[in-house]
Scaffold this motif. Structure first.
Motif, short mmCIF file in Angstrom:
data_model
loop_
_atom_site.label_atom_id
_atom_site.label_comp_id
_atom_site.label_asym_id
_atom_site.label_seq_id
_atom_site.Cartn_x
_atom_site.Cartn_y
_atom_site.Cartn_z
N UNK A 396 0.84 -1.18 0.00
CA UNK A 396 0.00 0.00 0.00
C UNK A 396 0.88 1.25 0.00
N UNK A 397 0.43 2.27 -0.71
CA UNK A 397 1.19 3.51 -0.78
C UNK A 397 1.12 4.22 0.58
N UNK A 398 2.28 4.72 1.02
CA UNK A 398 2.35 5.44 2.29
C UNK A 398 2.97 6.81 2.04
N UNK A 399 2.30 7.83 2.55
CA UNK A 399 2.81 9.19 2.43
C UNK A 399 2.72 9.85 3.81
N UNK A 400 3.84 10.40 4.28
CA UNK A 400 3.89 11.05 5.60
C UNK A 400 4.22 12.51 5.39
N UNK A 401 3.44 13.37 6.06
CA UNK A 401 3.70 14.80 6.01
C UNK A 401 3.94 15.32 7.42
N UNK A 402 4.53 16.48 7.50
CA UNK A 402 4.67 17.11 8.81
C UNK A 402 3.38 17.85 9.16
N UNK A 403 3.39 18.58 10.27
CA UNK A 403 2.17 19.24 10.72
C UNK A 403 1.72 20.32 9.75
N UNK A 404 2.67 20.86 8.99
CA UNK A 404 2.31 21.89 7.99
C UNK A 404 1.97 21.28 6.63
N UNK A 405 1.82 19.95 6.60
CA UNK A 405 1.42 19.21 5.39
C UNK A 405 2.49 19.20 4.31
N UNK A 406 3.75 19.32 4.70
CA UNK A 406 4.85 19.15 3.75
C UNK A 406 5.25 17.67 3.75
N UNK A 407 5.36 17.08 2.59
CA UNK A 407 5.67 15.65 2.48
C UNK A 407 7.11 15.43 2.94
N UNK A 408 7.25 14.47 3.87
CA UNK A 408 8.58 14.17 4.38
C UNK A 408 9.02 12.75 4.05
N UNK A 409 8.10 11.89 3.63
CA UNK A 409 8.49 10.53 3.35
C UNK A 409 7.41 9.84 2.51
N UNK A 410 7.84 9.04 1.54
CA UNK A 410 6.95 8.19 0.75
C UNK A 410 7.65 6.87 0.52
N UNK A 411 6.89 5.82 0.24
CA UNK A 411 7.50 4.52 -0.02
C UNK A 411 7.46 4.21 -1.53
N UNK A 412 7.96 3.02 -1.86
CA UNK A 412 8.06 2.63 -3.26
C UNK A 412 6.67 2.45 -3.89
N UNK A 413 5.71 1.94 -3.11
CA UNK A 413 4.36 1.77 -3.63
C UNK A 413 3.75 3.12 -4.02
N UNK A 414 4.07 4.16 -3.30
CA UNK A 414 3.61 5.50 -3.65
C UNK A 414 4.10 5.89 -5.04
N UNK A 415 5.38 5.62 -5.31
CA UNK A 415 5.94 5.94 -6.63
C UNK A 415 5.28 5.12 -7.72
N UNK A 416 5.04 3.82 -7.46
CA UNK A 416 4.42 2.95 -8.46
C UNK A 416 3.00 3.41 -8.80
N UNK A 417 2.27 3.91 -7.79
CA UNK A 417 0.88 4.30 -8.02
C UNK A 417 0.79 5.69 -8.64
N UNK A 418 1.57 6.65 -8.12
CA UNK A 418 1.43 8.04 -8.57
C UNK A 418 2.39 8.42 -9.69
N UNK A 419 3.48 7.67 -9.81
CA UNK A 419 4.48 8.04 -10.82
C UNK A 419 5.50 9.04 -10.34
N UNK A 420 5.33 9.58 -9.13
CA UNK A 420 6.28 10.54 -8.59
C UNK A 420 7.36 9.83 -7.79
N UNK A 421 8.61 10.17 -8.02
CA UNK A 421 9.69 9.68 -7.20
C UNK A 421 9.77 10.48 -5.91
N UNK A 422 10.48 9.91 -4.93
CA UNK A 422 10.59 10.57 -3.63
C UNK A 422 11.23 11.94 -3.76
N UNK A 423 12.24 12.06 -4.61
CA UNK A 423 12.93 13.34 -4.75
C UNK A 423 12.05 14.42 -5.37
N UNK A 424 10.94 14.00 -6.03
CA UNK A 424 10.06 14.96 -6.67
C UNK A 424 8.99 15.49 -5.73
N UNK A 425 8.70 14.77 -4.66
CA UNK A 425 7.59 15.17 -3.81
C UNK A 425 8.03 15.63 -2.42
#
Length: 935
Positions: A396-425
């Motif tokens: 399952x895709x996992x996306x973690x943001x900080x309290x201000x909703x800035x993305x701080x971490x994503x996993x490989x499933x996130x990239x497979x589903x959205x097409x965005x690499x970690x360095x892009x988000x």
């Protein structure tokens, strides 16, 4: 490398890098602008000069075509001179006329006449007299009509005519038949035209620096800077291909066999007036090096200016970079010590509020905290490795943001589903995935639930990197720190695209027709109910159109269901274009469609749509090798006038559709039990008749008139026939009154008259001893002020003598014809046209008026002839009519003779002619020739 050289080397100096980058950017920009400007200039030159070349070529051809037309008209006019046509006129007199003609129009090398056997009869300068000219094309082909030959050499004339240069003559022939007053061929008049007049028209001096060619229809170069009689295909296959594949003209870049590329413009001859042209083409060319010279000069100028600007910007960049690089170099020296492991190094503080001062302070603080953080980091590394493995391996895709909703971490499933690499988000907000499908109210409810429960679960539409919008099932949790403040948000989601597609597929099959993609019966019923509700609220009307394709079963049975299904798709697409976006077109099944028109103010809107549907299906459908035609029958119901439920409206529309089929198909009918059926029939026939005129469904048949004494054909009557593609044969008694009422009879009457005259002239040209053709007139035609002049024009255009035309008028026309009508008849009689009184005895004509009409013959109506043997009253009427006509010196023609007894009776009355089924029914032109006497 010494210190000074390092400052100038981009690999060692930031200052040199900035200076060099400034210069390179300017140079690259100048080069790009130069190339672009040159390219644009070339395209503009190619377009403008190409159009100019094409126009020059077209103008040259127009001059040639007009010249050939004038020469042709001169020869035709000379051929009908009485002194030329008269076989008894002296040869010397004819030669004098031809010599005067040659002197008047100095384009001719020779003008002469060959006799019917092809022997030179007379000519200017006595050339070719007595010569056998039967094999000359102008002598053989100019016997029947005007002949215009292509360019040819003249071996004989170049020797006979004065020719000091001794060069070969090139001539163009124009010839016309010479007929005496009885139309007997006396010979062929020919004019040989010097080719040099055409070369003068094409003189390249009129376009300096550009070459102009004239090419014959077979690709031979007739004039231009090439060897005479050479082939354009040998000089430039590409140019020949361009001329062959273009209908009128054009321009393009073409390579020639001399190794050069030329910009060429060309045009094809389209003739002038009656002259159709000989298929010549004209071509103007110019070397591209000359044509594109301005573009190259522009490019070179831009490059020189760019080089100067590049040097200027390099110098300015060098000055500006010095101020930037000096404080940075100090920080760089300190950073080298820290990187070398000297964590105790105290970076000198730089006072101030600028960016460099802040950078110096930040590096100092970093060194202080670095040692403390190294220990803590090592302790956490082991746990992080384990967490990272679990994090990355989750499906399952996992996306973690900080309290201000800035993305701080994503996993490989996130990239497979959205097409965005970690360095892009990383550092971005989840908003970058937003599809735009959810409104503000959705997000308000989302944030309210998340803040209240620290959890939200549901379906969201998001957008992948490639722009594709997809649905996802997401669970979002809020993580709080030891102070109960939210520190992070964790979103775990799955792509549910396939599940949604399956749901949509099930919904689609339930509501749409699989073949055409249109709504089916169930969705149509739902939309009808919605339209009813809206109509009740807003006091609008709703229309239901039931559409059935005529004879569609024949296509399925003969060509197969695959062709039928393909045709249904095309029909559905065309019907859809006839509706508004708020309307609905549905397929009930088979070849039945239903259109729903909502929010209508009047029935005229429905009529417009129905007519548009019929018109849209008029154009043929192309399905592979087949060209198919299909017509619709449309039944229309209006809510609430014709029904208050969907079932009721569909049923009534279906009944109206069948009534439309009974009325001839390819039309529409409103559901109305009290509608005047005859009025609808008339409207339908009027519409069909207008289509018949455009689509040339009308034709002319001919019924012979026969001599009572000899039994030979002495004339014929032209009869209009209408074979409708769907309704079949439609009687003139049905559609002629409609044509009279609508005024279409004038157009139809002129067409019949022109067709009859052209057909008679064609038979005459084929060598048949033609007979007069009778054409019926209408009252509307006779009321036209210019009618007599139009008849004479039609005869002249057809080349038919007036005495071969008989115009038939009826008694009812006599009653309504005023003084102007009588003048028109007298003018026609003076022009040589014969006049006949048709259907005599069926009206109420005045005998005093009858004797004053310029008539040649009288026709006894078939209603009296039919029972002439059995009914004494009819026998008396016919006998009296024949006596009256003969007393007025009129020829008598009996109509409708079908038996030998009827023929014997009219023979006893000394009637001159008869027509009827006893001899022949009305027949097409191709069958009439069997009744002609040999010429």
């Amino acid at each position: 490398m010494n210190k000074f050289l390092k400052k100038l080397h981009p690999g060692y100096s930031l200052r040199a890098q900035i200076s060099l980058a400034s210069a390179v950017m300017v140079l690259l920009l100048s080069a790009a602008i130069g190339f672009y400007a040159a390219d644009v200039s070339k395209r503009q030159i190619e377009e403008s000069e190409g159009n100019a070349f094409e126009l020059r070529a077209k103008n040259a051809l127009d001059v040639l075509d007009r010249g050939m037309f004038e020469r042709s008209r001169e020869i035709q006019n000379a051929a009908i001179l009485n002194e030329i046509r008269d076989p008894l006129a002296p040869i010397e007199h004819k030669r004098e006329i031809l010599t005067r003609l040659q002197a008047t129009f100095n384009a001719y090398a020779w003008i002469g006449i060959c006799d019917p056997d092809g022997v030179g009869l007379v000519g200017t300068g006595r050339y070719l007299e007595g010569k056998d000219l039967s094999k000359r094309p102008w002598c053989s082909k100019g016997r029947d009509k005007t002949y215009i030959g292509d360019v040819h050499d003249a071996l004989l004339l170049s020797k006979l005519l004065p020719n000091p240069s001794g060069e070969m003559f090139y001539l163009v022939d124009v010839a016309a038949p010479v007929l005496d007053r009885q139309g007997v061929l006396q010979g062929v008049l020919c004019g040989h035209i010097f080719w040099r007049w055409a070369e003068e028209v094409l003189d390249s001096k009129k376009t300096p620096g550009k070459d102009i060619f004239l090419i014959s229809s077979d690709g031979t170069v007739l004039s231009g800077p090439a060897k005479p009689q050479s082939k354009l295909a040998d000089l430039s296959p590409a140019a020949m291909q361009a001329i062959s594949t273009n209908q009128s003209g054009g321009s393009q870049l073409v390579k020639w066999n001399d190794g050069k590329t030329y910009l060429v413009g060309f045009s094809k001859s389209s003739g002038y007036r009656e002259y159709q042209g000989l298929g010549w083409a004209s071509l103007v060319r110019q070397d591209v090096n000359t044509a594109f010279a301005p573009a190259r000069q522009l490019q070179q100028h831009i490059w020189l200016v760019g080089a100067a600007l590049g040097l200027l910007f390099a110098w300015l960049g060098w000055l500006m970079a010095g101020r930037i690089a000096r404080p940075i170099s100090l920080i760089s020296q300190a950073a080298d010590k820290v990187a070398g492991g000297d964590l105790e190094y105290e970076l000198p503080a730089r006072l101030g509020e600028g960016e460099v001062a802040h950078l110096s302070t930040a590096i100092h603080d970093m060194v202080v905290n670095l040692t403390h953080e190294i220990k803590q980091r090592k302790e956490a590394e082991q746990g992080l490795r384990l967490s990272a493995k679990v994090f990355e391996s989750n499906t399952e895709a996992i996306m973690i943001t900080d309290a201000e909703q800035n993305i701080v971490m994503v996993n490989q499933a996130f990239t497979q589903i959205t097409g965005y690499g970690a360095d892009e988000v990383l550092g971005q907000r989840p908003k970058l995935l937003s599809s735009g499908r959810h409104g503000p109210e959705f997000y308000e409810a989302f944030w309210h639930a998340l803040r209240a429960n620290d959890l939200w679960r549901g379906e969201i539409w998001n957008k992948r990197k490639n722009g594709e919008i997809f649905p996802e099932w997401v669970t979002i949790s809020a993580l709080r720190d030891e102070t109960s403040q939210i520190s992070h948000y964790v979103a775990v989601f799955l792509d549910i695209t396939e599940r949604k597609k399956e749901e949509e597929r099930i919904n689609y099959l339930a509501n749409y027709d699989v073949l055409t993609g249109l709504p089916n019966r169930y969705l149509l019923s739902d939309r009808i109910e919605q339209a009813f509700s809206s109509a009740q609220r807003n006091n609008f009307k709703v229309a239901v159109l039931f559409i059935d394709l005529d004879y569609f079963k024949n296509i399925n049975d003969s060509l197969g269901h695959d062709i039928g299904d393909a045709l249904l798709k095309l029909v559905a697409a065309r019907l859809k274009t006839c509706l508004r976006r708020s309307d609905t077109i549905a397929r009930l099944g088979g070849d039945e469609f239903v259109a729903l028109l909502s929010e209508l103010d009047s029935s005229e809107e429905v009529i417009f749509v129905a007519e548009k549907m019929i018109e849209s299906l008029t154009e043929k459908f192309t399905l592979g090798e087949y060209q198919l035609s299909i017509t619709p029958s449309i039944g229309i119901c209006i809510y609430p006038d014709d029904g208050e439920t969907s079932v009721e409206l569909l049923r009534n529309a279906d009944l109206a559709m069948y009534q439309a089929k009974d009325d001839g198909r390819n039309n529409f009918k409103f559901y109305s039990p009290d509608m005047n059926r005859k009025a609808l029939e008339r409207l339908k026939l009027e519409t069909f008749l207008r289509v018949a005129i455009v689509q040339q469904q009308l034709s002319v048949y001919y019924q012979p008139k026969v001599s009572v004494l000899s039994g030979k054909m002495t004339g014929m009557e032209a009869l209009l026939r209408w074979q409708h593609p769907e309704l079949g044969f439609i009687s003139p008694a049905v559609f002629i009154p409609i044509a009279e009422e609508t005024g279409l009879i004038n157009e139809i009457g002129d067409w019949v008259l022109r067709q009859s005259c052209l057909q008679a002239r064609l038979w005459q040209a084929q060598g048949y001893d033609i007979v007069p053709i009778a054409v019926n007139l209408s009252a509307r035609q006779l009321k036209q002020d210019n009618f007599a002049a139009r008849v004479v024009t039609i005869l002249r255009e057809a080349g038919l003598d007036a005495h071969y035309l008989v115009l038939e008028i009826t008694e009812s026309m006599l009653m309504s014809t005023g003084e102007s009508g009588l003048q028109i008849l007298e003018q026609l009689r003076d022009d040589g046209v014969r006049l006949a009184l048709d259907d005599f005895g069926t009206g109420y004509s005045s005998l005093s008026r009858l004797k004053n009409l310029p008539l040649d013959s009288l026709k006894i109506d078939q209603s009296f002839v039919r029972d002439i043997v059995t009914d004494p009253n009819d026998a008396s009427i016919v006998s009296a009519t024949a006596v009256l006509a003969h007393a007025l010196n009129l020829k008598v023609t009996a109509e409708g003779v079908e038996t030998q007894e009827q023929l014997d009776f009219i023979r006893m009355l000394n009637c001159e002619e008869y027509q009827g089924y006893l001899f022949s029914r009305p027949i097409p032109a191709s069958e009439v020739v069997k009744y002609f006497l040999p010429d």
